[in-house]
Design a protein around this motif. Sequence first.
Motif, PDB file in Angstrom:
ATOM      1  N   LYS A   1      -0.629   4.501  -0.264  1.00  0.00           N
ATOM      2  CA  LYS A   1      -1.397   5.643   0.217  1.00  0.00           C
ATOM      3  C   LYS A   1      -2.398   5.193   1.271  1.00  0.00           C
ATOM      4  CE  LYS A   1      -1.071   7.949  -4.270  1.00  0.00           C
ATOM      5  NZ  LYS A   1      -1.830   8.491  -5.433  1.00  0.00           N
ATOM      6  N   THR A   2      -2.729   6.103   2.167  1.00  0.00           N
ATOM      7  CA  THR A   2      -3.731   5.814   3.183  1.00  0.00           C
ATOM      8  C   THR A   2      -5.124   5.957   2.586  1.00  0.00           C
ATOM      9  OG1 THR A   2      -3.896   8.116   3.909  1.00  0.00           O
ATOM     10  CG2 THR A   2      -2.191   6.743   4.944  1.00  0.00           C
ATOM     11  N   ARG A   3      -6.106   5.451   3.312  1.00  0.00           N
ATOM     12  CA  ARG A   3      -7.512   5.581   2.908  1.00  0.00           C
ATOM     13  C   ARG A   3      -7.873   7.053   2.691  1.00  0.00           C
ATOM     14  NH1 ARG A   3     -12.538   2.808   4.516  1.00  0.00           N
ATOM     15  NH2 ARG A   3     -14.195   4.333   4.787  1.00  0.00           N
ATOM     16  N   LYS A   4      -7.422   7.899   3.605  1.00  0.00           N
ATOM     17  CA  LYS A   4      -7.731   9.326   3.516  1.00  0.00           C
ATOM     18  C   LYS A   4      -7.102   9.964   2.280  1.00  0.00           C
ATOM     19  CE  LYS A   4      -7.731  13.550   6.309  1.00  0.00           C
ATOM     20  NZ  LYS A   4      -7.369  14.130   7.633  1.00  0.00           N
ATOM     21  N   GLU A   5      -5.871   9.582   1.982  1.00  0.00           N
ATOM     22  CA  GLU A   5      -5.175  10.131   0.812  1.00  0.00           C
ATOM     23  C   GLU A   5      -5.858   9.729  -0.484  1.00  0.00           C
ATOM     24  OE1 GLU A   5      -0.560  10.368   2.454  1.00  0.00           O
ATOM     25  OE2 GLU A   5      -1.329   8.499   1.577  1.00  0.00           O
TER      26      GLU A   5
ATOM     27  N   LEU B   1       0.851  -1.178   0.000  1.00  0.00           N
ATOM     28  CA  LEU B   1       0.000   0.000   0.000  1.00  0.00           C
ATOM     29  C   LEU B   1       0.895   1.239   0.000  1.00  0.00           C
ATOM     30  CD1 LEU B   1      -2.698  -0.988   2.653  1.00  0.00           C
ATOM     31  CD2 LEU B   1      -2.951  -0.955   0.168  1.00  0.00           C
TER      32      LEU B   1
END
Length: 285
Positions: A208-212, A206
Motif C-alpha cells: 500500500k502507498t503512504r496515502k492508502e 510494500l
Amino acid sequence: MRIEECEGVSASRKHLVFAYYVTGHGFGHATRVVEVVRNLILAGHDVHVVTGAPDFVFTSEIQSPRLFIRKVLLDCGAVQADALTVDRLASLEKYSETAVKPRESILATEIEWPNSIKADLVVSDVVPVACRAAADAGIRSVCVTNFSWDFIYAEYVMAAGNHHRSIVWQIAEDYSRCEFLIRLPGFCPMPAFRDVIVVPLVVRRLHKTRKEVRKELGISDDVKMVILNFGGQPSGWKLKEEYLPSGWLCLWEAGYLNCSHIIAVNMWLYLAFMPGWIDGVLLLI
C-alpha cells in the motif's frame, strides 16, 4: 542437492522441493522467510515450511498449492521479561526443555521427514537441529540469517547460566553441518559456518502507498507520526500524549524485521540498546 543421489528424488532440476525451517522466536524470522518462499514458489518449486508461527503469516502473502505448512516448534529463541529486557536464564532453560531434552526424538523425526517429502534442500532460519538432521538424512542444508543462536546464547551463559554452556557448543556443532551461510546485513560473528555468501536485506514487499495506509488508519496528511517498535510484546501499548510534540501521533509496531523494512524505504531510525539483545549492538555499529 542430496549428498547421494538416489531413486525417487526429484528428477528435474527445474522443479525442486525445499524443506524450510523457521525459528520459534517471534514472527520476524517468519516474515522474511515469507519473501524467500514466495519467490521460490514463483520459480516453480515446492516449499514445505516448518514453523511454530500461525498459518496466516504465510497464507496471507502466499496462496499456492506449492506451499505446505508443518506446525512444529524446534527452538524457542529468547524469553523476554518485558519489552526491554531478556530473561537470560529463562531463555536457556526454555531452550533446554524445547530442544535439548527431547533431542533424540527430534532428530529421529527430522531425519525421516525430509526424505518422506523427497526434499532436495533443507533451509534453516535459523533452527540449529535442522542442519544436523539434514546431514544425517543425506540432504544438503543452508542457513539464511544475520545471527546465530550460539552467539546469542553465549552471552546468556556468561551472564546467567554457566551450567548451560553445553547448549552453545551443541548449537555450533549443528550449524557446522550445513553447506554454507547466506548472510544478511547487520550480522554477528558466526564462526560455526564454513562458507558464507553475502546478500542484501530481505524484506516483504510494500502493498500500500503512504496515502492508502493513512486513509485506512484514519490519520490525516498533516499529522506527523512516530512508530515505537519493541518486538515480542502484545499490541495495545500507548505512549502518553504529553510525551509527544503537538500534532504528533505515536503508533505501536511490534516485530523483529521492522529495522530492515525501515532501512529498505530510506526512513530515519533511532535504535535504542536493550540489555540481553546482544545482536542489537551489531546493528548500532
